[in-house]
Design an enzyme around this catalytic site. Structure first.
Site, short mmCIF file in Angstrom:
data_model
loop_
_atom_site.label_atom_id
_atom_site.label_comp_id
_atom_site.label_asym_id
_atom_site.label_seq_id
_atom_site.Cartn_x
_atom_site.Cartn_y
_atom_site.Cartn_z
CG ASP A 15 -1.92 1.18 1.35
OD1 ASP A 15 -1.63 2.18 0.71
OD2 ASP A 15 -2.75 1.08 2.30
CB ILE A 16 1.71 3.58 -2.63
CG1 ILE A 16 2.93 4.47 -3.08
CG2 ILE A 16 0.44 4.76 -2.57
CD1 ILE A 16 2.68 4.83 -4.50
N GLY A 37 -9.82 5.16 -5.48
CA GLY A 37 -8.43 4.39 -5.83
C GLY A 37 -7.43 4.79 -4.91
CG ASP A 39 -6.85 11.34 -5.74
OD1 ASP A 39 -5.99 11.77 -4.96
OD2 ASP A 39 -7.60 11.78 -6.57
CB SER A 122 -3.76 5.56 -16.52
OG SER A 122 -3.74 7.08 -16.56
N GLY A 124 -6.26 1.60 -13.02
CA GLY A 124 -7.67 1.37 -12.23
C GLY A 124 -8.59 1.94 -12.95
CB VAL A 125 -10.91 4.78 -12.10
CG1 VAL A 125 -12.17 5.49 -12.56
CG2 VAL A 125 -11.14 3.96 -10.50
CE1 TYR A 126 -9.60 8.73 -14.55
CE2 TYR A 126 -7.55 9.53 -14.92
CZ TYR A 126 -9.23 9.71 -14.42
OH TYR A 126 -9.26 11.09 -13.68
N1 AR6 Z 1 -1.28 1.71 -3.12
C1 AR6 Z 1 -0.84 1.08 -4.49
N2 AR6 Z 1 -1.63 1.10 -5.37
C2 AR6 Z 1 -2.82 1.34 -5.25
C3 AR6 Z 1 -3.52 1.62 -3.99
C4 AR6 Z 1 -2.63 2.04 -2.94
N3 AR6 Z 1 -2.90 2.26 -1.62
N4 AR6 Z 1 -5.00 1.85 -4.11
C5 AR6 Z 1 -5.06 1.35 -5.50
N5 AR6 Z 1 -4.01 1.21 -5.97
P1 AR6 Z 1 -6.46 4.30 -9.70
P2 AR6 Z 1 -6.18 5.85 -12.08
C6 AR6 Z 1 -3.42 0.78 -7.65
O1 AR6 Z 1 -8.25 3.87 -10.05
O2 AR6 Z 1 -6.62 4.47 -12.96
C7 AR6 Z 1 -9.26 8.27 -8.97
O3 AR6 Z 1 -10.85 8.41 -8.52
C8 AR6 Z 1 -4.80 0.26 -8.40
O4 AR6 Z 1 -4.79 -1.10 -8.11
O5 AR6 Z 1 -6.22 4.49 -8.28
O6 AR6 Z 1 -5.09 6.58 -12.43
C9 AR6 Z 1 -8.65 9.67 -9.21
O7 AR6 Z 1 -9.29 10.78 -8.33
C10 AR6 Z 1 -4.43 0.54 -9.84
O8 AR6 Z 1 -3.33 -0.46 -10.19
O9 AR6 Z 1 -6.10 5.37 -10.70
C11 AR6 Z 1 -9.04 9.80 -10.65
O10 AR6 Z 1 -10.23 10.20 -10.85
C12 AR6 Z 1 -3.68 2.06 -9.67
O11 AR6 Z 1 -3.35 2.16 -8.26
C13 AR6 Z 1 -8.91 8.12 -11.19
O12 AR6 Z 1 -9.32 7.62 -9.81
C14 AR6 Z 1 -4.32 3.15 -10.07
O13 AR6 Z 1 -5.80 2.98 -9.98
C15 AR6 Z 1 -7.67 8.02 -11.58
O14 AR6 Z 1 -7.61 6.85 -12.23
#
Ligand code: AR6
Length: 184
Positions: A15-16, A37, A39, A122, A124-126
């Protein structure tokens, strides 16, 4: 583990928000005002003061990044990078994602950071395809280190799950076997 000059790079399932590094990178959106996510996890762990500082930044363009303090996080700084939403690959997504890593490295160098950790921006949600995103992440961080090594001696790719970890391990292994040539 891979060494590029004086910098060690590796991938970890972690977990970052728990990493005591000089800078963690956030996968933010253009508002910089939080979300889900990674963020959401970063804002929850850092506390309200992070949001207050973000409110003063006036947002951030896709492909760019802005730096703040880390507040209650063990990390000293947060670098908020805005990755592209995947739209099929024909909208400059690869260049925009590379730009996030380049800008994050530049901000970390400017802040004299020795250590930095990245999430898979990018992915995850993106919905950016993970394998391509991992290739871009690894190659862009290596290019930045080769072009301007600066203060950074440790770069961590923080993975939320084993599948992502295996992609980074495989990509770092490819580079170990066929190291990129140094730019002239
Ligand atoms: N530590 C490390 N990696 C993580 C953690 C964590 N605690 N939590 C999630 N991940 P995402 P995006 C991974 O969706 O695709 C937000 O709502 C996750 O499994 O967080 O860039 C923002 O506000 C995935 O592999 O980011 C934007 O609106 C990676 O982090 C939008 O999501 C990125 O997933 C950005 O989407």
């Amino acid at each position: 583990m891979l060494s590029i000059g004086e910098c060690r790079l590796d991938a970890r399932v972690v977990d970052i928000t728990t990493l005591a590094v000089d800078a963690i990178v956030n996968a933010a959106n253009t508002s910089l005002l939080g979300g889900g996510g990674v963020d959401g996890a970063i804002h929850r762990a850092a506390g309200r003061d992070l949001l207050r500082e973000c409110e003063t930044l006036g947002g951030c363009a896709t492909g760019d990044a802005k730096i703040t303090a880390g507040y209650r996080l063990p990390a000293k700084h947060v670098i908020h990078a805005v990755g592209p939403v995947w739209g099929g690959g024909g909208h400059g997504e690869a260049d925009l994602l590379a730009s996030c890593y380049r800008r994050s490295m530049a901000l970390a160098r400017d802040a004299q950071c020795a250590s930095i950790a990245f999430p898979a921006i990018s992915c995850g949600v993106y919905r950016f395809p993970a394998q391509q995103a991992v290739r871009i992440a690894v190659s862009t961080v290596i290019e930045s280190l080769q072009q301007k090594p600066g203060s950074i001696s440790r770069a961590i790719f923080a993975c939320f799950d084993d599948a992502m970890f295996r992609l980074y391990e495989s990509e770092l292994g490819n580079v170990r076997q066929a190291p990129p040539s140094k730019p002239a």
